[in-house]
Design an enzyme around this catalytic site. Structure first.
Site, PDB file in Angstrom:
ATOM      1  CG  ASN A  10      -0.383  -0.084   2.485  1.00 43.63           C
ATOM      2  OD1 ASN A  10       0.724  -0.613   2.614  1.00 43.63           O
ATOM      3  ND2 ASN A  10      -1.035   0.432   3.491  1.00 43.63           N
ATOM      4  CD  GLU A  50       4.796  -0.484  12.792  1.00 47.31           C
ATOM      5  OE1 GLU A  50       3.609  -0.123  12.771  1.00 47.31           O
ATOM      6  OE2 GLU A  50       5.616  -0.061  13.619  1.00 47.31           O
ATOM      7  CB  CYS A 105      -2.033   0.037   8.483  1.00 47.83           C
ATOM      8  SG  CYS A 105      -0.767   1.311   8.526  1.00 47.83           S
ATOM      9  CD  GLU A 115       9.732   0.058  11.700  1.00 49.07           C
ATOM     10  OE1 GLU A 115      10.734   0.803  11.764  1.00 49.07           O
ATOM     11  OE2 GLU A 115       9.810  -1.150  11.414  1.00 49.07           O
TER      12      GLU A 115
HETATM   13  P1  NAD Z   1       0.379  -9.541   3.799  1.00 47.84           P
HETATM   14  O1  NAD Z   1       0.586  -9.916   5.211  1.00 47.84           O
HETATM   15  O2  NAD Z   1      -0.393 -10.459   2.934  1.00 47.84           O
HETATM   16  O3  NAD Z   1       1.772  -9.332   3.045  1.00 47.84           O
HETATM   17  C1  NAD Z   1       2.751  -8.445   3.529  1.00 47.84           C
HETATM   18  C2  NAD Z   1       4.116  -8.918   3.089  1.00 47.84           C
HETATM   19  O4  NAD Z   1       4.368 -10.198   3.681  1.00 47.84           O
HETATM   20  C3  NAD Z   1       4.275  -9.123   1.580  1.00 47.84           C
HETATM   21  O5  NAD Z   1       5.569  -8.711   1.198  1.00 47.84           O
HETATM   22  C4  NAD Z   1       4.165 -10.625   1.429  1.00 47.84           C
HETATM   23  O6  NAD Z   1       4.824 -11.120   0.299  1.00 47.84           O
HETATM   24  C5  NAD Z   1       4.825 -11.109   2.702  1.00 47.84           C
HETATM   25  N1  NAD Z   1       4.455 -12.462   3.116  1.00 47.84           N
HETATM   26  C6  NAD Z   1       3.321 -13.148   2.841  1.00 47.84           C
HETATM   27  N2  NAD Z   1       3.363 -14.384   3.398  1.00 47.84           N
HETATM   28  C7  NAD Z   1       4.545 -14.469   4.053  1.00 47.84           C
HETATM   29  C8  NAD Z   1       5.165 -15.483   4.843  1.00 47.84           C
HETATM   30  N3  NAD Z   1       4.584 -16.668   5.045  1.00 47.84           N
HETATM   31  N4  NAD Z   1       6.371 -15.233   5.388  1.00 47.84           N
HETATM   32  C9  NAD Z   1       6.972 -14.032   5.205  1.00 47.84           C
HETATM   33  N5  NAD Z   1       6.436 -13.038   4.450  1.00 47.84           N
HETATM   34  C10 NAD Z   1       5.235 -13.244   3.886  1.00 47.84           C
HETATM   35  O7  NAD Z   1      -0.268  -8.112   3.857  1.00 47.84           O
HETATM   36  P2  NAD Z   1      -0.869  -7.272   2.662  1.00 47.84           P
HETATM   37  O8  NAD Z   1      -2.198  -7.796   2.337  1.00 47.84           O
HETATM   38  O9  NAD Z   1       0.154  -7.179   1.593  1.00 47.84           O
HETATM   39  O10 NAD Z   1      -0.973  -5.822   3.346  1.00 47.84           O
HETATM   40  C11 NAD Z   1      -2.115  -5.362   3.941  1.00 47.84           C
HETATM   41  C12 NAD Z   1      -1.993  -5.444   5.446  1.00 47.84           C
HETATM   42  O11 NAD Z   1      -0.849  -4.719   5.892  1.00 47.84           O
HETATM   43  C13 NAD Z   1      -3.165  -4.789   6.145  1.00 47.84           C
HETATM   44  O12 NAD Z   1      -3.579  -5.583   7.223  1.00 47.84           O
HETATM   45  C14 NAD Z   1      -2.583  -3.477   6.647  1.00 47.84           C
HETATM   46  O13 NAD Z   1      -3.260  -2.928   7.742  1.00 47.84           O
HETATM   47  C15 NAD Z   1      -1.191  -3.859   6.974  1.00 47.84           C
HETATM   48  N6  NAD Z   1      -0.316  -2.678   7.004  1.00 47.84           N
HETATM   49  C16 NAD Z   1       0.205  -2.253   8.195  1.00 47.84           C
HETATM   50  C17 NAD Z   1       0.996  -1.115   8.244  1.00 47.84           C
HETATM   51  C18 NAD Z   1       1.572  -0.592   9.540  1.00 47.84           C
HETATM   52  O14 NAD Z   1       2.501   0.210   9.491  1.00 47.84           O
HETATM   53  N7  NAD Z   1       1.064  -1.001  10.690  1.00 47.84           N
HETATM   54  C19 NAD Z   1       1.267  -0.413   7.067  1.00 47.84           C
HETATM   55  C20 NAD Z   1       0.715  -0.882   5.881  1.00 47.84           C
HETATM   56  C21 NAD Z   1      -0.062  -2.016   5.854  1.00 47.84           C
END
Ligand code: NAD
Length: 489
Positions: free
Chosen positions: A161, A259, A293, A470
């Site tokens: 995002n 995060e 998020c 962070e």
């Molecule tokens: P996701 O958890 O599906 O993926 C995030 C990252 O993790 C990607 O790079 C993905 O390839 C990797 N990943 C997936 N499976 C993995 C595994 N088994 N082991 C290691 N890495 C793996 O999340 P998303 O759908 O891409 O992002 C949306 C989510 O992220 C939402 O819940 C959002 O709230 C959260 N988010 C949080 C913040 C924050 O700063 N708190 C910021 C942005 C997004």
């Protein structure tokens, strides 16, 4: 979504960055990324897997141990990071276009993300030579000193995002302390991370200090968390994946920063400046199409202001412009077909649960917009805090309005969620605002403006929104470990 291929490309290929070189995956496979405005293929990146992560981790480990980085004079490390900041700004037009095409976000939002990424490196660059330790008073025969030391190789995993921004948010403090980094961008949005890896080399970071391995989460991401040379993980993403990452990190006994998601509340009192409130809701729904998020997706409104607030929001949203990010509208598409289905599924569920959508409630299906993943900003009223739409993270331009009558009730509704990332309070009564700010279970609280602050302000979640912080000086604690040396005189 991505589709693996080994056949000749019809779009540009971007190799990943390992040990200072642009390389394909050892498997020879490539993943396609798509423009969410059209659903058309945009580029191909290597499908990195465990052997590629191994190459990257070894190169990061060797580069970290060389005199060129962690033992380098800290001000020289700082200068390299400052140069990287400048290179990002010099490259802002190209980077913003890449981010916009890859993620769908409007061009001006893409530009702001690049500026913010540059700001992370600028901010932390100035701290490299100020990471002081302490002297501890002991008895007459002893003295002790403490020093902040790097971990070594830090694995950084980010979502789609705000790809460049989140990569910089973690990589900049990690590098500042003297760690090296292996960055795994999301499979949907890898392009600016690869460019960051190239610019880091141009800025004078030694080869291997900032590696970028593209690939799928369950392949490259998991291999990174499991790799024995990786000593710390910074993970940004969903709660589900965060839990998996934390379990693997627990088995290895390595620290992990998480995060994660949110369902943040904005609490509106009748004495609030309602124009500011309407503008804030507009930003929540249009910034990255609501895929943020910390977006304030639960609007808790005092019953005395309910009708007025809803009317203003509906009027404001009526002016939203929508289109492909490159035309720089207010609202771009969602990232993917999967996300489109998820958000439309929640909109349907809201109706089934008895909520009323006073604006939006569907996908944009006219003309060119039908090709992309565009969803109308949707505001649900008559929402009860037990409903799923009021509890689960939707991650799209959808807001739930929940009425309240007393401060206690507002606080109870706001805290009644497994998440705790951010919260907002709109009132002219400073005592009420500060009392609520104290009692809200959220890592960041905004008063009379949402999403204020910058790289200086620590950010992270309470409860299931994450571990650690962070941004700001607080992040440095997470990328360093304290060594105490005790000396007999
Ligand atoms: P996701 O958890 O599906 O993926 C995030 C990252 O993790 C990607 O790079 C993905 O390839 C990797 N990943 C997936 N499976 C993995 C595994 N088994 N082991 C290691 N890495 C793996 O999340 P998303 O759908 O891409 O992002 C949306 C989510 O992220 C939402 O819940 C959002 O709230 C959260 N988010 C949080 C913040 C924050 O700063 N708190 C910021 C942005 C997004």
């Amino acid at each position: 979504m991505t589709a693996p291929s080994t056949s000749p490309p019809t779009v540009d290929r971007h190799a990943m960055i390992i040990a200072g070189r642009a390389v394909p995956a050892t498997s020879g496979e490539w993943l396609t990324t798509y423009d969410p405005s059209t659903g058309e293929p945009l580029a191909e990146v290597p499908r990195g897997t465990a052997p590629d992560v191994d190459r990257a981790a070894i190169s990061a480990h060797e580069a970290y141990r060389s005199p060129e980085w962690s033992r380098r004079a800290p001000h020289e490390r700082g200068r390299a990071l400052a140069r990287l900041s400048r290179l990002l700004l010099n490259d802002i037009d190209q980077l913003a276009v890449m981010e916009t095409l890859d993620s769908g976000k409007p061009l001006s939002q893409g530009k702001r993300d690049v500026q913010l990424a540059a700001r992370y490196f600028e901010y932390y660059a100035g701290i490299c030579d100020k990471l002081e330790g302490s002297h501890l008073p002991l008895d007459a025969e002893h003295m002790a000193v403490t020093a902040k030391e790097p971990y070594g190789v830090v694995g950084v995993i980010v979502p789609w995002n705000a790809p460049l921004n989140q990569a910089a948010r973690a990589a900049a403090p990690a590098l500042t302390v003297g760690n090296s980094v292996v960055l795994k961008p999301a499979e949907e949005t890898p392009l600016t991370a690869i460019r960051l890896g190239k610019l880091a080399l141009e800025a004078g970071l030694p080869p291997g200090i900032l590696n970028v391995v593209t690939g799928l989460g369950e392949e490259a991401g998991q291999a990174l968390v499991e790799h024995p040379l990786v000593r710390r993980i910074s993970f940004t993403g969903s709660v589900e994946t965060g839990r998996l990452v934390a379990k693997t990190a627990a088995d290895r006994i390595i620290p992990v920063g998480l995060e994660l998601g949110g369902k943040s509340a904005n609490i509106i009192f009748p004495d609030a400046d309602l124009d500011t409130v309407a503008a804030s809701v507009l930003r929540t729904m249009t910034h990255s199409a609501g895929q943020i998020c910390s977006a304030a997706t639960r609007l808790l409104v005092h019953t005395d202001a309910l009708n007025e607030v809803i009317a203003r929001i509906v009027a404001t949203l009526a002016k939203v412009t929508v289109g492909p990010g490159m035309r720089d509208p207010m609202l771009g598409p969602l990232i993917s077909r999967t996300q489109l289905d998820r958000v439309l599924g929640y909109i349907k569920l809201g109706g089934q649960e008895g909520a009323i959508s006073v604006t939006g409630g569907a996908r944009y299906s006219d003309g060119d917009l039908a090709r992309g993943y565009f969803v109308q900003p949707t505001v649900f009223t008559r929402v009860d805090h037990e409903m799923r739409i009021a509890n689960e993270e939707i991650f799209g331009p959808v807001v739930c309005v929940l009425p309240f009558t007393t401060e206690d009730e507002a606080l109870e509704i706001a805290n009644n969620t497994p998440y705790g990332l951010a919260a907002g309070i709109y009132t002219r009564d400073i005592s009420r605002a500060l009392t609520l700010a104290r009692d809200l279970e959220a890592g960041q609280v905004f008063i009379n403006e949402y999403q204020a602050g910058g790289v200086e302000t620590p950010f992270g979640g309470y409860k299931q929104s994450g571990w650690g912080r962070e941004k700001g000086l607080a992040a440095l604690d997470h990328y360093s470990q304290l060594k105490t040396t005790i000396i007999r005189l």
